[in-house]
Design an enzyme around this catalytic site. Structure first.
Site, PDB file in Angstrom:
ATOM      1  N   GLU A 167       7.517   2.918  -4.120  1.00 39.11           N
ATOM      2  CA  GLU A 167       6.147   2.386  -3.971  1.00 39.11           C
ATOM      3  C   GLU A 167       5.172   3.182  -4.838  1.00 39.11           C
ATOM      4  O   GLU A 167       4.461   4.063  -4.350  1.00 39.11           O
ATOM      5  CB  GLU A 167       5.755   2.389  -2.492  1.00 39.11           C
ATOM      6  N   GLU A 465       0.203  -4.200   0.942  1.00 41.40           N
ATOM      7  CA  GLU A 465      -0.322  -3.333   2.009  1.00 41.40           C
ATOM      8  C   GLU A 465      -1.170  -2.190   1.450  1.00 41.40           C
ATOM      9  O   GLU A 465      -2.128  -1.755   2.091  1.00 41.40           O
ATOM     10  CB  GLU A 465       0.829  -2.788   2.854  1.00 41.40           C
TER      11      GLU A 465
HETATM   12  C1  NOJ Z   1       5.883  -0.523   6.005  1.00 39.93           C
HETATM   13  C2  NOJ Z   1       6.186  -1.932   5.637  1.00 39.93           C
HETATM   14  O1  NOJ Z   1       6.207  -2.081   4.234  1.00 39.93           O
HETATM   15  C3  NOJ Z   1       5.143  -2.826   6.255  1.00 39.93           C
HETATM   16  O2  NOJ Z   1       5.340  -4.165   5.846  1.00 39.93           O
HETATM   17  C4  NOJ Z   1       5.199  -2.690   7.743  1.00 39.93           C
HETATM   18  O3  NOJ Z   1       4.136  -3.433   8.304  1.00 39.93           O
HETATM   19  C5  NOJ Z   1       5.023  -1.228   8.163  1.00 39.93           C
HETATM   20  N1  NOJ Z   1       5.921  -0.381   7.453  1.00 39.93           N
HETATM   21  C6  NOJ Z   1       5.261  -1.044   9.655  1.00 39.93           C
HETATM   22  O4  NOJ Z   1       6.577  -1.365   9.967  1.00 39.93           O
HETATM   23 CA    CA Z   2       6.323  -0.188   2.624  1.00 40.55          CA
END
Ligand code: NOJ
Ligand code: CA
Length: 667
Positions: A167, A465
């Protein structure tokens, strides 16, 4: 149709000190030169008459100084293949697998060990793997000496090889400035040819990174991710390594169009794949990342409640979205980071799972379950069968997994052999329970989805995210991903955010992540978000925003029409980190999507790829004239037009902008 072995073992059994052989691809554009000289075995790669990889050494070193570095030549076998196969899902409904193969038999001079090197030469690249044919009860690999000597100081796009995560934001630099890089490692040569180095079919092995031999050097070597004890791979022979793949293309877009990595994997072992179904999905997800609700119940802000779940199911049913993801449905989030925090079978009391499943079934909506392990592999493996069987009994057929956190057992890396074994165990266990997977924090995908098509999607990318709780991803990032991480396989990037400035519910947000400096936003226009759903391929494709932001939004009409698997894919224009315009076909409909980085751009797209005998409707969502990813990101225009194959389109993309066009045959 299969056309196989042309010529077998003319020289087998004749040991020689030196040897040279050239293998050329069917088109004649790719030349692989093999050589054994002064006991060292090397390969070199030329593409379209440009030397890209100078003679580079191959070999490996095992424990106790057992080295396979100096060889005698024992024989060679030549063959070729030309077949077509049909994936369960993907960028194409039909894939050609055509190559010339050379199997070289070597013997290590010091130990007498036998080593076979299998090379395949395609029109779009070269791959090779090591094969140890003898029976040996225990082999510990201490270094893999696969070298890559780039011919010149090529441009490259790379992320630092963190053994725990992919990432990251890519950087572009001359290859001399890259130090230790994750795969895929993508480069552009002096003549403007493209190459990308990655691996295929990671079975029981560690994953590969590439390490520069010395600063300022053009020479790189595989650096496998180690075990905690420093060894790289623990196995027994006979064994084969993953394929080391060098993908080649005269255009940046050609990299995306290739199916090379899948061709290096074995055929599907799932005879009846009718239960495997690509889909678009929504979910109780973005609201937690924005800090509007929480995964756990403590604090009274729980997101995955029965009422919220039913709202999402209703929305999916009303808008042709096949799946709904529920995160934070099970107990354990309050104990995150402690051993055995999750048991994967205990719903929170305000999430009536049976009732929710029944409700979803009545509306013909699939539920996507969630296993967040926090990295606690010891606990997850103990619970694996009960966890999948729990979902299977309920009728939940898709599971998103997650590994956010340090691996338990401590000191194992996310990308080492310990974890490769774990991910592959989850893949085969899920297949046993007829469950499709979406793996977050994975090892690099390596095309295993061909063999286990229930292994649908992967994160392993700095996804959406990051825009909810950090400085976010710049427009260049999504223009780089299709040519780098995307070459390894599907990406669950989770695009489709419409509330670009994240201000619709700003007053209700609570900061939960220390990377959040209070200035989060999605760094693209709204039309760009739509385009990503077609450009960044995933057979489970999320429309990630809150349903509140989709309700009555005219642009959501386009999302409703999106498939998650394609019959055909063509890249119409592309440059790494700058722009991508792609056309994907499903049946008789085409989906044209374009994105650009911080630069506004115009594209002229001739429609000659359409059927000449038809007239088509064009439903378009593109940036308004005054759109800009920073100052006016949600300004878009929706138009309906009619065109034929004789026409051309002019696409005007704003800075950080995009366009999505749905092209359907007119009745
Ligand atoms: C990281 C993941 O990439 C994300 O999609 C998820 O919501 C969180 N961890 C919590 O599990
Ligand atoms: Ca992640």
């Amino acid at each position: 149709m299969l056309v196989c072995t042309l010529l077998v073992a003319p020289l087998k059994g004749v040991a020689l000190a030196s040897f040279e052989k050239t293998i050329v691809s069917v088109s004649g554009e790719v030349t692989l030169s093999l050589s054994l000289k002064d006991e060292r075995f090397t390969y070199a790669v030329t593409y379209r008459n440009e030397l890209l990889i100078r003679p580079s050494q191959l070999g490996m070193v095992w424990q106790s100084q057992d080295s396979l570095l100096s060889f005698s030549f024992e024989g060679i076998e030549l063959s070729s293949k030309n077949e077509q196969w049909q994936p369960v899902w993907g960028q194409y409904s039909n894939i050609r697998n055509q190559y010339n193969e050379c199997l070289v038999h070597l013997k290590a001079l010091n130990s007498g060990r036998l080593l076979d090197l299998r090379f395949r030469v395609y029109d779009d690249g070269v791959g090779f793997r090591y094969e140890i044919p003898e029976k040996i009860p225990s082999v510990v690999i201490m270094s893999e000496e696969t070298h890559f000597r780039f011919a010149e100081n090529f441009d490259c796009w790379w992320i630092w090889a963190d053994y725990n995560t992919l990432e990251k934001l890519y950087q572009q630099s001359p290859v001399k400035q890259a130090s230790q890089v994750a795969a895929p490692f993508t480069l552009r040569s002096k003549n403007g040819n493209y190459l990308s180095i990655y691996e295929a079919a990671i079975g029981d092995y560690s994953t590969m990174t590439l390490k520069q031999e010395a600063s300022d050097s053009l020479q790189f070597r595989t650096q496998l991710v180690p075990w905690a004890d420093g060894s790289l791979v623990k196995t027994s022979a006979p064994f084969t390594t993953p394929w080391r793949v060098i993908q080649l293309s005269a255009t940046a877009g050609g990299l995306i169009e290739s199916s090379l990595i899948l061709n290096f994997n074995e055929a599907s072992v799932i005879a009846d794949a009718s239960w495997i179904q690509p889909m678009t999905y929504i979910g109780i997800w973005w609201e937690m990342h924005l800090g509007l609700s929480s995964w756990g119940m403590a604090g009274g802000r729980h997101g995955a409640t029965t009422a919220n779940a039913k709202r999402y199911i209703d929305f999916a049913a009303a808008h042709g979205i096949q799946g709904v993801l529920f995160e934070g449905w099970n107990t354990g989030w309050e104990q995150w980071g402690t051993p055995d925090a999750f048991d994967f079978v205990s719903p929170y009391p305000d999430f009536a799972i049976k009732e929710i499943v029944e409700y979803a079934r009545s509306k013909n909506v699939e539920i996507i379950g969630h296993h967040e392990t926090g990295g606690d592999i010891l606990s997850y493996e103990k619970n694996l069968d009960s966890a999948f069987s729990f979902y299977q009994k309920l009728g939940i057929r898709i599971v998103k997994t997650g590994y956010a956190g340090p691996v338990n057992p401590p000191t194992e890396w996310h990308h080492g052999q310990y974890m490769v074994r774990h991910y592959n165990k989850v893949m085969t266990t899920a297949a046993k329970y007829h469950i499709m997977l979406d793996v977050h924090e994975p090892v690099i995908p390596s095309g295993l989805s061909r063999t286990y098509p229930n292994l649908m999607s992967f994160e392993g990318v700095r996804g959406m995210e990051w825009n909810a709780w950090s400085e976010g991803n710049p427009p260049t990032h999504s223009c780089t991903l299709p040519f780098t991480r995307g070459l390894a396989g599907p990406m669950d990037y989770t695009p489709g955010i419409f509330d670009i400035n994240e201000d619709h519910f700003a007053s209700k947000r609570i900061k939960w992540n220390w990377l959040d400096k209070g200035n989060t936003a999605v760094h693209s226009t709204l039309s760009n978000q739509l385009a990503l759903m077609v450009i960044l391929y995933s057979p489970l494709q999320m429309a990630a925003d809150l349903i509140e932001n989709y309700t009555d939004h005219p642009a959501f009409k386009l999302v409703e029409k999106l498939p998650a698997t394609w019959d055909e894919t063509r890249v119409l224009a592309a440059e790494i980190g700058q722009y991508v315009v792609i056309a994907r076909r499903k049946g008789s409909s085409w989906f044209i999507a374009g994105i650009t980085n911080e630069q506004p751009r115009q594209f002229e797209v001739p429609l000659s790829f359409l059927d000449q005998t038809h007239t088509y409707t064009f439903l378009t969502c593109m940036d308004a004239a005054d759109a800009h990813y920073e100052t006016n990101p949600e300004a878009y225009l929706i138009t309906n037009e009619t065109h034929t194959a004789k026409d051309s389109l002019i696409l005007s993309l704003a800075a950080g902008g995009g366009v999505l066009i749905i092209v359907e045959e007119k009745n």
